[in-house]
Design an enzyme around this catalytic site. Structure first.
Site, PDB file in Angstrom:
ATOM      1  N   GLY A   1     -37.142 -91.841  -8.690  1.00  0.00           N
ATOM      2  CA  GLY A   1     -36.138 -90.919  -8.169  1.00  0.00           C
ATOM      3  C   GLY A   1     -36.824 -89.725  -7.537  1.00  0.00           C
ATOM      4  O   GLY A   1     -37.926 -89.347  -7.952  1.00  0.00           O
TER       5      GLY A   1
ATOM      6  N   GLN B   1     -37.431 -81.290  -4.308  1.00  0.00           N
ATOM      7  CA  GLN B   1     -38.806 -81.647  -4.678  1.00  0.00           C
ATOM      8  C   GLN B   1     -39.730 -81.770  -3.475  1.00  0.00           C
ATOM      9  O   GLN B   1     -40.950 -81.809  -3.637  1.00  0.00           O
ATOM     10  CB  GLN B   1     -38.823 -82.964  -5.470  1.00  0.00           C
ATOM     11  CG  GLN B   1     -38.227 -82.834  -6.861  1.00  0.00           C
ATOM     12  CD  GLN B   1     -38.322 -84.130  -7.630  1.00  0.00           C
ATOM     13  OE1 GLN B   1     -37.465 -84.993  -7.478  1.00  0.00           O
ATOM     14  NE2 GLN B   1     -39.365 -84.289  -8.426  1.00  0.00           N
TER      15      GLN B   1
ATOM     16  N   CYS C   1     -41.522 -86.441 -14.511  1.00  0.00           N
ATOM     17  CA  CYS C   1     -41.004 -85.908 -13.251  1.00  0.00           C
ATOM     18  C   CYS C   1     -42.151 -85.826 -12.245  1.00  0.00           C
ATOM     19  O   CYS C   1     -43.250 -85.380 -12.594  1.00  0.00           O
ATOM     20  CB  CYS C   1     -40.416 -84.523 -13.499  1.00  0.00           C
ATOM     21  SG  CYS C   1     -39.736 -83.760 -12.016  1.00  0.00           S
ATOM     22  N   LEU C   2     -41.891 -86.225 -11.006  1.00  0.00           N
ATOM     23  CA  LEU C   2     -42.940 -86.179  -9.976  1.00  0.00           C
ATOM     24  C   LEU C   2     -43.408 -84.752  -9.710  1.00  0.00           C
ATOM     25  O   LEU C   2     -44.502 -84.546  -9.200  1.00  0.00           O
ATOM     26  CB  LEU C   2     -42.424 -86.808  -8.674  1.00  0.00           C
ATOM     27  CG  LEU C   2     -42.185 -88.323  -8.697  1.00  0.00           C
ATOM     28  CD1 LEU C   2     -41.618 -88.796  -7.366  1.00  0.00           C
ATOM     29  CD2 LEU C   2     -43.467 -89.078  -9.022  1.00  0.00           C
TER      30      LEU C   2
ATOM     31  N   HIS D   1     -30.994 -86.908 -14.271  1.00  0.00           N
ATOM     32  CA  HIS D   1     -32.235 -86.160 -14.016  1.00  0.00           C
ATOM     33  C   HIS D   1     -32.233 -85.622 -12.579  1.00  0.00           C
ATOM     34  O   HIS D   1     -32.583 -84.464 -12.329  1.00  0.00           O
ATOM     35  CB  HIS D   1     -33.440 -87.085 -14.264  1.00  0.00           C
ATOM     36  CG  HIS D   1     -34.781 -86.483 -13.982  1.00  0.00           C
ATOM     37  ND1 HIS D   1     -35.730 -86.278 -14.962  1.00  0.00           N
ATOM     38  CD2 HIS D   1     -35.350 -86.053 -12.835  1.00  0.00           C
ATOM     39  CE1 HIS D   1     -36.806 -85.725 -14.428  1.00  0.00           C
ATOM     40  NE2 HIS D   1     -36.610 -85.598 -13.130  1.00  0.00           N
ATOM     41  N   GLU D   2     -31.802 -86.476 -11.636  1.00  0.00           N
ATOM     42  CA  GLU D   2     -31.802 -86.063 -10.221  1.00  0.00           C
ATOM     43  C   GLU D   2     -30.704 -85.032  -9.937  1.00  0.00           C
ATOM     44  O   GLU D   2     -30.931 -84.078  -9.186  1.00  0.00           O
ATOM     45  CB  GLU D   2     -31.641 -87.280  -9.301  1.00  0.00           C
ATOM     46  CG  GLU D   2     -32.757 -88.323  -9.389  1.00  0.00           C
ATOM     47  CD  GLU D   2     -34.157 -87.726  -9.328  1.00  0.00           C
ATOM     48  OE1 GLU D   2     -34.367 -86.735  -8.606  1.00  0.00           O
ATOM     49  OE2 GLU D   2     -35.055 -88.244 -10.023  1.00  0.00           O
TER      50      GLU D   2
ATOM     51  N   HIS E   1     -31.909 -81.700 -10.766  1.00  0.00           N
ATOM     52  CA  HIS E   1     -32.778 -81.102  -9.746  1.00  0.00           C
ATOM     53  C   HIS E   1     -31.970 -80.308  -8.720  1.00  0.00           C
ATOM     54  O   HIS E   1     -32.419 -79.276  -8.224  1.00  0.00           O
ATOM     55  CB  HIS E   1     -33.565 -82.186  -9.000  1.00  0.00           C
ATOM     56  CG  HIS E   1     -34.873 -82.537  -9.645  1.00  0.00           C
ATOM     57  ND1 HIS E   1     -35.876 -81.615  -9.864  1.00  0.00           N
ATOM     58  CD2 HIS E   1     -35.362 -83.718 -10.110  1.00  0.00           C
ATOM     59  CE1 HIS E   1     -36.910 -82.211 -10.437  1.00  0.00           C
ATOM     60  NE2 HIS E   1     -36.628 -83.479 -10.600  1.00  0.00           N
TER      61      HIS E   1
HETATM   62 ZN    ZN Z   1     -37.798 -84.879 -11.541  1.00  0.00          ZN
END
Ligand code: ZN
Length: 180
Positions: free
Chosen positions: A46, A51, A98-99, A140-141, A144
């Site tokens: 995701g 991000q 998380c990225l 989670h997204e 963000h």
């Molecule tokens: Zn994340």
């Protein structure tokens, strides 16, 4: 198409609530293509627009078959202006990463299922009903887009520990760079 740079913890844009998408145009669809490419390149499931430094309410998600628990289908979508309209009463705890916070992981408790209303990049309304890992990834997204990160949901003690670990890892990375 291009791979975009991923913003890391500490970047202000990750903490800023995203703006609603208003134009469903070629520029948006190009952004979506870049986001998929960036997500695959980083080996994520995701990626939300903030991000990559774009403060819009938009994310991409691709939970492949081999990630999905038995009995659940793979799920891939670009999700614009999502609204969570229903969450399951039951919750589940599972580890998340998380990225934007590479190398860190924490157990997060979330509703086990979710219903989301949103739009696709063409502006067509969509409704997503999901459970399991897909429900977790969707939540989670959506977080963000509100400037919320998973470390905000792990409890104060664990959060402190993760932040300490993060600072140490970043300091080491900087030292390595300086040594080149
Ligand atoms: Zn994340």
């Amino acid at each position: 198409m291009s791979i975009r740079e991923i913003e890391l913890l500490g970047s202000e844009v990750l903490r800023r609530p995203g703006e609603e998408v208003e134009a469903f145009d070629d520029e948006l669809r190009e952004l979506v293509r870049d986001m998929f490419q960036t997500m695959y390149h980083a080996d994520g499931i995701g990626l939300a627009a903030p991000q990559i430094g774009v403060s819009l309410r938009l994310f991409v998600i691709d939970v492949p078959e081999d990630h999905v628990e038995r009995g659940q289908e793979a799920f891939r979508a670009a999700v614009v202006n999502p609204r969570v309209v229903e969450v399951a009463e039951e919750t589940e705890k599972a580890p998340e990463g998380c990225l934007s916070i590479p190398g860190l992981e924490g157990v997060v408790e979330r509703p086990s299922g979710v219903v989301i209303e949103a739009f696709d990049p063409e502006g067509e309304p969509m409704r997503i009903e999901a459970g399991g890992l897909v429900a977790r990834a969707l939540q989670h997204e959506v977080d963000h887009l509100d400037g919320v990160l998973f470390i905000d949901r792990v409890g104060p003690l664990k959060r402190k520990m993760l932040l300490k670990k993060w600072k140490k890892a970043r300091a080491e990375a900087e030292e390595e760079a300086a040594a080149l």
